[in-house]
Scaffold this motif. Structure first.
Motif, short mmCIF file in Angstrom:
data_model
loop_
_atom_site.label_atom_id
_atom_site.label_comp_id
_atom_site.label_asym_id
_atom_site.label_seq_id
_atom_site.Cartn_x
_atom_site.Cartn_y
_atom_site.Cartn_z
N ALA A 13 0.81 -1.22 0.00
CA ALA A 13 0.00 0.00 0.00
C ALA A 13 0.84 1.27 0.00
CB ALA A 13 -0.96 0.00 1.19
N ALA A 14 2.04 1.22 0.53
CA ALA A 14 2.90 2.41 0.53
C ALA A 14 3.32 2.81 -0.88
CB ALA A 14 4.13 2.17 1.39
N VAL A 15 3.29 1.88 -1.81
CA VAL A 15 3.66 2.17 -3.19
C VAL A 15 2.61 3.06 -3.86
CG1 VAL A 15 4.06 1.14 -5.47
CG2 VAL A 15 4.98 0.06 -3.41
N CYS A 16 1.35 2.81 -3.55
CA CYS A 16 0.26 3.54 -4.19
C CYS A 16 -0.93 3.58 -3.24
CB CYS A 16 -0.14 2.85 -5.49
SG CYS A 16 -1.50 3.66 -6.36
N PRO A 17 -1.34 4.78 -2.81
CA PRO A 17 -2.43 4.87 -1.83
C PRO A 17 -3.74 4.24 -2.29
CG PRO A 17 -1.32 6.98 -2.08
CD PRO A 17 -0.77 6.07 -3.13
N ARG A 18 -4.00 4.19 -3.59
CA ARG A 18 -5.27 3.64 -4.08
C ARG A 18 -5.25 2.13 -4.29
NH1 ARG A 18 -6.60 8.35 -8.46
NH2 ARG A 18 -6.23 10.04 -7.02
N LEU A 19 -4.16 1.52 -3.96
CA LEU A 19 -4.05 0.07 -4.09
C LEU A 19 -5.10 -0.65 -3.25
CD1 LEU A 19 -2.32 -2.10 -5.48
CD2 LEU A 19 -0.85 -2.08 -3.47
N HIS A 20 -5.50 -0.03 -2.16
CA HIS A 20 -6.52 -0.65 -1.29
C HIS A 20 -7.84 -0.87 -2.02
CE1 HIS A 20 -9.28 2.73 -0.48
NE2 HIS A 20 -8.21 3.47 -0.73
N VAL A 21 -8.14 -0.05 -3.01
CA VAL A 21 -9.40 -0.21 -3.76
C VAL A 21 -9.39 -1.57 -4.47
CG1 VAL A 21 -10.82 0.69 -5.65
CG2 VAL A 21 -9.72 2.28 -4.05
N ALA A 22 -8.29 -1.91 -5.11
CA ALA A 22 -8.18 -3.20 -5.78
C ALA A 22 -8.19 -4.34 -4.76
CB ALA A 22 -6.91 -3.25 -6.63
N ALA A 23 -7.48 -4.16 -3.65
CA ALA A 23 -7.44 -5.20 -2.62
C ALA A 23 -8.83 -5.46 -2.05
CB ALA A 23 -6.47 -4.80 -1.51
N ASP A 24 -9.59 -4.39 -1.78
CA ASP A 24 -10.97 -4.55 -1.28
C ASP A 24 -11.81 -5.33 -2.28
OD1 ASP A 24 -10.28 -3.03 0.94
OD2 ASP A 24 -11.30 -1.21 0.24
N PHE A 25 -11.71 -4.97 -3.56
CA PHE A 25 -12.48 -5.64 -4.60
C PHE A 25 -12.12 -7.12 -4.68
CE2 PHE A 25 -13.20 -6.98 -8.98
CZ PHE A 25 -14.52 -6.60 -9.17
N LEU A 26 -10.83 -7.42 -4.62
CA LEU A 26 -10.39 -8.81 -4.71
C LEU A 26 -10.88 -9.65 -3.54
CD1 LEU A 26 -6.80 -8.15 -6.01
CD2 LEU A 26 -8.61 -9.38 -7.23
N GLU A 27 -11.00 -9.04 -2.37
CA GLU A 27 -11.48 -9.77 -1.19
C GLU A 27 -12.97 -10.07 -1.27
OE1 GLU A 27 -10.28 -7.38 2.15
OE2 GLU A 27 -8.18 -7.97 1.93
N LYS A 28 -13.73 -9.27 -2.02
CA LYS A 28 -15.18 -9.41 -2.08
C LYS A 28 -15.69 -10.10 -3.35
CE LYS A 28 -15.73 -5.20 0.61
NZ LYS A 28 -16.02 -3.79 0.57
N ASN A 29 -14.81 -10.34 -4.31
CA ASN A 29 -15.25 -10.88 -5.60
C ASN A 29 -14.38 -12.06 -6.03
OD1 ASN A 29 -17.32 -8.80 -6.78
ND2 ASN A 29 -15.70 -7.60 -5.81
N GLU A 30 -15.01 -13.00 -6.69
CA GLU A 30 -14.31 -14.15 -7.24
C GLU A 30 -13.95 -13.80 -8.69
OE1 GLU A 30 -12.36 -17.32 -7.86
OE2 GLU A 30 -13.29 -17.12 -5.88
N LEU A 31 -12.65 -13.70 -8.99
CA LEU A 31 -12.21 -13.27 -10.32
C LEU A 31 -12.75 -14.16 -11.44
CD1 LEU A 31 -8.50 -12.22 -9.70
CD2 LEU A 31 -10.46 -10.74 -10.17
N LYS A 32 -12.85 -15.45 -11.21
CA LYS A 32 -13.33 -16.36 -12.25
C LYS A 32 -14.77 -16.06 -12.65
CE LYS A 32 -10.40 -20.30 -11.27
NZ LYS A 32 -10.33 -21.70 -10.87
N GLU A 33 -15.54 -15.45 -11.75
CA GLU A 33 -16.95 -15.18 -12.00
C GLU A 33 -17.19 -13.81 -12.67
OE1 GLU A 33 -19.05 -17.65 -11.45
OE2 GLU A 33 -17.35 -18.78 -10.68
N LEU A 34 -16.18 -12.99 -12.78
CA LEU A 34 -16.37 -11.65 -13.33
C LEU A 34 -16.65 -11.69 -14.82
CD1 LEU A 34 -13.53 -9.63 -11.56
CD2 LEU A 34 -15.96 -9.68 -10.99
N PRO A 35 -17.57 -10.85 -15.29
CA PRO A 35 -17.83 -10.78 -16.72
C PRO A 35 -16.68 -10.05 -17.42
CG PRO A 35 -19.08 -9.08 -15.59
CD PRO A 35 -18.42 -9.92 -14.53
N LEU A 36 -16.55 -10.29 -18.70
CA LEU A 36 -15.54 -9.59 -19.48
C LEU A 36 -15.93 -8.13 -19.61
CD1 LEU A 36 -14.90 -12.19 -22.34
CD2 LEU A 36 -13.70 -11.93 -20.16
#
Length: 149
Positions: A13-36
Motif C-alpha cells: 500500500a505504501a507504493v500507491c495509496p489507491r491500491l486498497h481499492v483493488a485489494a478490497d475488490f479482490l477480497e469481495k469478488n471471485e475473479l473467475k466469476e467476473l464478466p468480461l
C-alpha cells in the motif's frame, strides 16, 4: 515492477495509496466469476477483465504515465516482461487519451515473470512492459486493474 501472491497485496500500500481499492475488490469478488469488460470501482480505479490468446514475444513494449497496471492472471498462464522505461526506444508517441505509448525495443536488462492464478504483477509508470506472452497455455483470462498514480 514487482510481483507477489495476491494475499500479500495490502503489504504494498505504501507504493500507491489507491491500491486498497483493488485489494478490497479482490477480497469481495471471485475473479473467475467476473464478466468480461470494464468495471469501475472507486477513486478512479477500474478493472478490465479480458480473455485472449497469448503470443510469441515480439519486441514491442508498452508504457503508461497516469495509471499503474496491477495484472492478475485468472485462468491459464503467461509470461510478462518488465524493464525500466529509460531503456525503451523507438516510441510511437504518447497518447494522453489512452494513457499509452508503444516502444519498438528495450535496450537494457529486463525481468520476466510467469503470471499464474494467485499471483499479481505491478507495472508502474517507470516500467515498460510486455504482457500476454506465451508460456504453457494459449488461452488466458486476466484482470488488469488500472490504478491512478
Amino acid at each position: 515492477m514487482f510481483f507477489d501472491k495476491i494475499e500479500n497485496l495490502r503489504k504494498y500500500a505504501a507504493v500507491c495509496p489507491r491500491l486498497h481499492v483493488a485489494a478490497d475488490f479482490l477480497e469481495k469478488n471471485e475473479l473467475k466469476e467476473l464478466p468480461l469488460g470494464r468495471i469501475d470501482l472507486a477513486d478512479g480505479v477500474f478493472v478490465n477483465v479480458q480473455e485472449y490468446e497469448t503470443y510469441p514475444a515480439p519486441d514491442k513494449w508498452e508504457a503508461h504515465r497516469k495509471y499503474a497496471d496491477l495484472q492478475i492472471v485468472v485462468t491459464g498462464d503467461e509470461r510478462m516482461d518488465g524493464a525500466p522505461i529509460s531503456d525503451a526506444e523507438g516510441g510511437n508517441g504518447y497518447s494522453e487519451e489512452y494513457d499509452f505509448e508503444l516502444f519498438d525495443t528495450c535496450t537494457g536488462a529486463f525481468a520476466s515473470v510467469y503470471g499464474t492464478p494467485g499471483v499479481f504483477v505491478w507495472f508502474g509508470p517507470e516500467d515498460a512492459h510486455r504482457p500476454g506472452l506465451r508460456h504453457n497455455t494459449v488461452k488466458v483470462k486476466k484482470a488488469v486493474f488500472k490504478i491512478p498514480v
